[in-house]
Design a protein around this motif. Structure first.
Motif, short mmCIF file in Angstrom:
data_model
loop_
_atom_site.label_atom_id
_atom_site.label_comp_id
_atom_site.label_asym_id
_atom_site.label_seq_id
_atom_site.Cartn_x
_atom_site.Cartn_y
_atom_site.Cartn_z
N ASP A 38 10.14 73.73 1.43
CA ASP A 38 11.12 72.65 1.37
C ASP A 38 12.31 73.05 2.24
N PRO A 39 12.27 72.71 3.54
CA PRO A 39 13.34 73.14 4.44
C PRO A 39 14.74 72.71 4.00
N ARG A 40 14.88 71.49 3.48
CA ARG A 40 16.20 71.01 3.09
C ARG A 40 16.77 71.85 1.96
N ALA A 41 15.95 72.14 0.95
CA ALA A 41 16.42 72.97 -0.16
C ALA A 41 16.73 74.39 0.32
N TYR A 42 15.88 74.92 1.19
CA TYR A 42 16.11 76.26 1.73
C TYR A 42 17.43 76.32 2.49
N LEU A 43 17.65 75.34 3.36
CA LEU A 43 18.87 75.33 4.16
C LEU A 43 20.11 75.08 3.31
N THR A 44 19.97 74.27 2.25
CA THR A 44 21.10 74.06 1.34
C THR A 44 21.50 75.39 0.69
N THR A 45 20.50 76.17 0.30
CA THR A 45 20.78 77.47 -0.30
C THR A 45 21.48 78.39 0.70
N VAL A 46 21.00 78.40 1.94
CA VAL A 46 21.61 79.25 2.97
C VAL A 46 23.07 78.86 3.18
N VAL A 47 23.34 77.56 3.34
CA VAL A 47 24.70 77.09 3.59
C VAL A 47 25.60 77.37 2.38
N THR A 48 25.06 77.15 1.18
CA THR A 48 25.85 77.40 -0.02
C THR A 48 26.26 78.86 -0.12
N ARG A 49 25.34 79.76 0.13
CA ARG A 49 25.66 81.19 0.05
C ARG A 49 26.66 81.60 1.11
N LEU A 50 26.52 81.05 2.32
CA LEU A 50 27.49 81.37 3.37
C LEU A 50 28.88 80.85 3.01
N CYS A 51 28.95 79.64 2.47
CA CYS A 51 30.24 79.08 2.06
C CYS A 51 30.83 79.88 0.91
N TYR A 52 29.98 80.27 -0.03
CA TYR A 52 30.43 81.06 -1.18
C TYR A 52 31.10 82.35 -0.69
N ASP A 53 30.45 83.01 0.27
CA ASP A 53 31.02 84.25 0.80
C ASP A 53 32.35 83.98 1.52
N GLN A 54 32.41 82.84 2.24
CA GLN A 54 33.61 82.55 3.01
C GLN A 54 34.78 82.11 2.14
N LEU A 55 34.49 81.51 0.99
CA LEU A 55 35.57 81.03 0.13
C LEU A 55 36.49 82.16 -0.34
N GLY A 56 35.92 83.34 -0.54
CA GLY A 56 36.74 84.46 -0.97
C GLY A 56 37.78 84.84 0.07
N PRO A 87 10.20 73.29 12.36
CA PRO A 87 11.02 73.81 13.45
C PRO A 87 12.23 72.94 13.77
N ASP A 88 12.15 71.63 13.50
CA ASP A 88 13.26 70.73 13.77
C ASP A 88 14.02 70.38 12.51
N ALA A 89 13.72 71.03 11.41
CA ALA A 89 14.32 70.66 10.12
C ALA A 89 15.82 70.87 10.12
N PHE A 90 16.30 71.89 10.82
CA PHE A 90 17.74 72.12 10.80
C PHE A 90 18.48 70.95 11.44
N GLU A 91 18.02 70.51 12.61
CA GLU A 91 18.69 69.39 13.27
C GLU A 91 18.55 68.11 12.44
N ALA A 92 17.41 67.93 11.80
CA ALA A 92 17.20 66.74 10.97
C ALA A 92 18.17 66.70 9.80
N ASP A 150 31.52 76.83 11.64
CA ASP A 150 31.16 78.25 11.72
C ASP A 150 29.98 78.56 10.80
N VAL A 151 30.00 77.98 9.61
CA VAL A 151 28.90 78.19 8.66
C VAL A 151 27.60 77.62 9.22
N LEU A 152 27.66 76.43 9.81
CA LEU A 152 26.44 75.83 10.36
C LEU A 152 25.86 76.68 11.48
N GLN A 153 26.72 77.25 12.30
CA GLN A 153 26.23 78.11 13.38
C GLN A 153 25.51 79.33 12.81
N ASP A 154 26.09 79.94 11.79
CA ASP A 154 25.46 81.10 11.15
C ASP A 154 24.16 80.69 10.47
#
Length: 303
Positions: A55-73, A10-15, A36-40
């Motif tokens: 693995d919260p860190r790997a999961y969150l890395t994937t989430v952030v990467t996909r959000l950034c990928y979408d935003q880069l366009g 539950p605290d993995a995002f802040e960590a 903006d990406v972190l908020q999403d």
């Protein structure tokens, strides 16, 4: 069996917030867009079935990467319509202390402003593969999963990105820090005096000057090429804009020696300069004066 990390999930995002912010900034070149990406990403984390996340860190890395990928366009379209040359937001520090191992784990390897500018030439997939692997040492299996590609395809993306960066026509750093600092100090001394000949001594004959005022502050719309033109332009800027109420000081800009100038009364930073150096001379200079990109630069405090 659930991973031992689960009770802390539950605290993995802040960590991992600092790490995730570093990933997003290097992928986007903008602290504003990264926030903006972190908020999403946080909203998606709150809605996730965390009982299935091992693995919260790997999961969150994937989430952030996909959000950034979408935003880069969409970011590319906005930057093509930007007034003048678009440069990344600078990351400024007033200390040059090396990162600890813990810092490196959270922040990744330093990425110069010059390299961030070069990364704008890559496709979103190439940039993501390059940043995740070469800066944060993420494995290709995880990168492939984030980009919906196979590990081999992710490896090829990173390899192609390295080649495009290498062949991009710009030298993006790697100089000995002492040599880099010496060149920046020589530039600062010569520019403060308005000494054109001394500036030409420290500038590579083929130097390129990049500036970003965003249409808010007057700055060059296109890069300026050549030591003579750059030296005369710098001397002219100093004569026009520098007053007894302004000063320059050294700073660490995206992990490398740089400069900034500021208002002596308030400490407000009006511009940040980053450089690439080769063979003791400045080959590229990047100056950011767009105030919208300087809001996170701490005011200078003087004794």
């Amino acid at each position: 069996m659930i991973d031992d990390q689960l009770p802390a999930a539950p605290d993995a995002f802040e960590a991992n917030r600092r790490y995730l912010g570093s990933v997003a900034y290097r992928l986007l070149g903008s602290f504003t867009d990264a926030e903006d990406v972190l908020q999403d990403a946080w909203l998606r984390w709150q809605a996730a079935d965390r009982a299935t996340v091992t693995d919260p860190r790997a999961y969150l890395t994937t989430v952030v990467t996909r959000l950034c990928y979408d935003q880069l366009g969409s970011a590319r379209a906005r930057r093509e319509a930007y007034y003048g040359e678009w440069l990344p937001e600078p990351a400024v520090s007033y200390t040059d202390a090396p990162h600890s191992p813990a810092d490196l784990a959270e922040l990744g390897e330093s990425v110069s402003l010059a390299l961030l500018a070069v990364l704008e030439q890559l496709t979103p997939a190439e940039r993501a593969a390059f940043v995740l692997h070469d800066v944060f040492a993420v494995g290709f299996e995880e990168i492939g999963s984030s980009l919906h590609r196979s590990p081999d395809a992710a490896r090829q993306l990173a390899s192609r990105a390295r080649r495009r960066v290498r062949d991009g026509g710009r030298r993006t750093g790697g100089t000995d820090p002492a040599e880099h600092r010496q060149a920046v100090e020589a530039f600062a001394a010569a520019s403060t005096r308005g000494d054109i000949l001394a500036l030409m001594e420290i500038l590579d004959p083929d130097v390129v000057w990049h500036s970003d005022g965003g249409g808010i502050v007057r700055a060059g719309v296109r890069p300026i090429h050549g030591a003579d033109r750059v030296a005369r332009m710098v001397a002219g800027l100093v004569a026009k804009w520098f007053t007894p109420d302004t000063a320059t000081r050294p700073a660490t800009v995206n992990g490398e020696p740089g400069l900034l100038w500021y208002d002596l009364a308030t400490g407000t930073v009006g511009g940040v300069l980053a450089f690439t150096v080769a063979d003791g001379r400045i080959t590229e200079a990047y100056i950011v004066v767009n105030p919208e990109k300087l809001g996170r630069v701490s005011p200078v405090t003087t004794p």
